[in-house]
Design an enzyme around this catalytic site. Structure first.
Site, mmCIF file in Angstrom:
data_model
loop_
_atom_site.group_PDB
_atom_site.id
_atom_site.type_symbol
_atom_site.label_atom_id
_atom_site.label_comp_id
_atom_site.label_asym_id
_atom_site.label_seq_id
_atom_site.Cartn_x
_atom_site.Cartn_y
_atom_site.Cartn_z
ATOM 1 N N LYS A 190 -35.430 -13.463 -2.616
ATOM 2 C CA LYS A 190 -36.563 -14.360 -2.886
ATOM 3 C C LYS A 190 -36.153 -15.818 -3.031
ATOM 4 O O LYS A 190 -36.949 -16.718 -2.739
ATOM 5 C CB LYS A 190 -37.299 -13.906 -4.146
ATOM 6 C CG LYS A 190 -36.480 -14.024 -5.434
ATOM 7 C CD LYS A 190 -37.302 -13.627 -6.645
ATOM 8 C CE LYS A 190 -36.501 -13.812 -7.938
ATOM 9 N NZ LYS A 190 -37.305 -13.539 -9.128
ATOM 10 N N ARG A 250 -40.307 -9.280 -20.896
ATOM 11 C CA ARG A 250 -41.034 -9.479 -19.655
ATOM 12 C C ARG A 250 -41.560 -8.104 -19.259
ATOM 13 O O ARG A 250 -42.310 -7.507 -20.015
ATOM 14 C CB ARG A 250 -40.143 -10.129 -18.579
ATOM 15 C CG ARG A 250 -40.971 -10.827 -17.476
ATOM 16 C CD ARG A 250 -40.117 -11.511 -16.427
ATOM 17 N NE ARG A 250 -39.493 -10.536 -15.531
ATOM 18 C CZ ARG A 250 -38.775 -10.869 -14.458
ATOM 19 N NH1 ARG A 250 -38.577 -12.159 -14.166
ATOM 20 N NH2 ARG A 250 -38.241 -9.938 -13.693
#
Length: 357
Positions: free
Chosen positions: A35, A129
């Protein structure tokens, strides 16, 4: 054409050799995260040439789509959106999950496509998270998952450092290994992947580190370390290049100006109240690159005498006063980049990409 992001593929190949050998020594499989550079095909080709890299991982389906030709296993590392489950099954071999309701949808989508999809459950060990937080919840999810027809549990994983800044260590990664042992015993399974985090875990492989990677961790997800030559904790590897990426920007104005604005100060264009130190008149330059192109707080000038003092959407403001170099309008200033700066520069349509090697 500037601003320009220069990518040294030879240095990247060298860095990849180094990390591949380091991880192979610890019997770790590698998920190369794509990414950071938007799954750029030239960079993908470098990683494609390393058989030791078994997985390609990305948070975006659009990026996974671009390398369907690869023999690497494709991993969706962001928790799937329920609205994208059909594409997850179509383009990803493995997905990371933390919601049993989404896994049910994946099972149905896989059934419709005649596939068996592999899932890895994320466990939240304090970074807050993604991931199951309560043991009862992930045990219940696995109990249900093992009875599904078209999804298969392959392992557990954890994410650290990305949100809460929690450092991976023997204690929290040891908990992940313990969770895996609990699953294997309770459900008579053998988990093939125990994914112990990202580049921040690499320091645990350093022979000079007091901490070590717990036995039982079988995989790491590596992205920026291939390019920066360091772990996310800032541990530098002496045998790696730290300048695979270089940003070059052109000076469009160079004038002596006050260091403190004149008039009443309010919020800037981004809704923040700027703060200034009055240093008198300074030689200040404007470079044709801004916040729309790069995260300027992740830039480090090659000329260490330069000081970045701010940025607007299209302009980078730099103090040239202390430099011994005789800069002129039209000269190019080069910068090394941290993770956030690379991420933004690579995905900006306004930054030219140039490959070396």
């Amino acid at each position: 054409m500037y601003p320009k992001l220069m990518i040294d593929l030879d240095k990247l190949t060298h860095n990849t050799h180094y990390l591949v050998n380091k991880m192979k020594h610890h019997d770790l499989s590698i998920t190369a995260i794509t990414k950071l550079y938007g799954a750029d095909s030239r960079i993908i080709s470098v990683f494609e040439s390393f058989p030791e890299i078994e997985y390609f991982g990305d948070s975006r389906i659009k990026n996974l789509q671009t390398y369907q030709h690869t023999h690497k296993k494709k991993v969706l590392i962001r928790i799937p959106m329920p609205s994208e489950v059909e594409d997850v099954i179509k383009y990803a071999d493995i997905s990371f999950n933390s919601e049993i309701s989404t896994i049910r949808l994946l099972n149905e989508a896989a059934k419709q496509q005649g596939k068996t999809h592999r899932v890895l459950l994320m466990i939240d060990l304090g970074d807050l998270r993604e991931g199951f937080f309560e043991e009862e919840e992930w045990l219940a999810a696995i109990a249900e998952l093992t009875h599904m027809t078209n999804v298969k549990l392959i392992g557990l994983g954890v994410n650290l450092m990305c949100y809460g800044g929690i450092i991976p260590d023997a204690a929290n990664l040891g908990k992940l290994v313990a969770c895996c042992e609990r699953v294997e015993q309770a459900f008579n399974l053998k988990l093939e992947m125990v994914s112990g985090g990202n580049s921040s875990s690499l320091y645990l492989l350093d022979k000079d580190s007091d901490a070590t990677l717990p036995p039982g961790i079988t995989n790491l997800r590596i992205g920026d370390a291939f390019f920066t030559g360091e772990s996310s904790l800032g541990t530098k590897f002496a045998d790696m290049h730290g300048d695979v990426f270089t940003l070059a920007a052109e000076i469009i104005e160079l004038k002596e100006k006050p260091s403190y604005p004149i008039g009443q100060i309010d919020v800037d264009a981004f809704g923040k109240v700027p703060k200034f130190e009055d240093k008198g008149n300074r030689l200040k330059g404007i470079l044709a690159v801004g916040r729309q192109d790069v995260a300027f707080d992740g830039l480090y000038p090659d000329d260490e005498a330069l000081e970045i003092i701010g940025a607007s959407s299209d302009h980078l403001i730099v103090d040239f006063t202390e430099s011994a170099r005789d800069y002129k309008v039209g000269d190019v200033v080069k910068f090394r980049l941290h993770y956030g700066a690379v991420l933004q520069a690579f995905t900006s349509q306004y930054v030219t990409k140039e490959y070396i090697g």
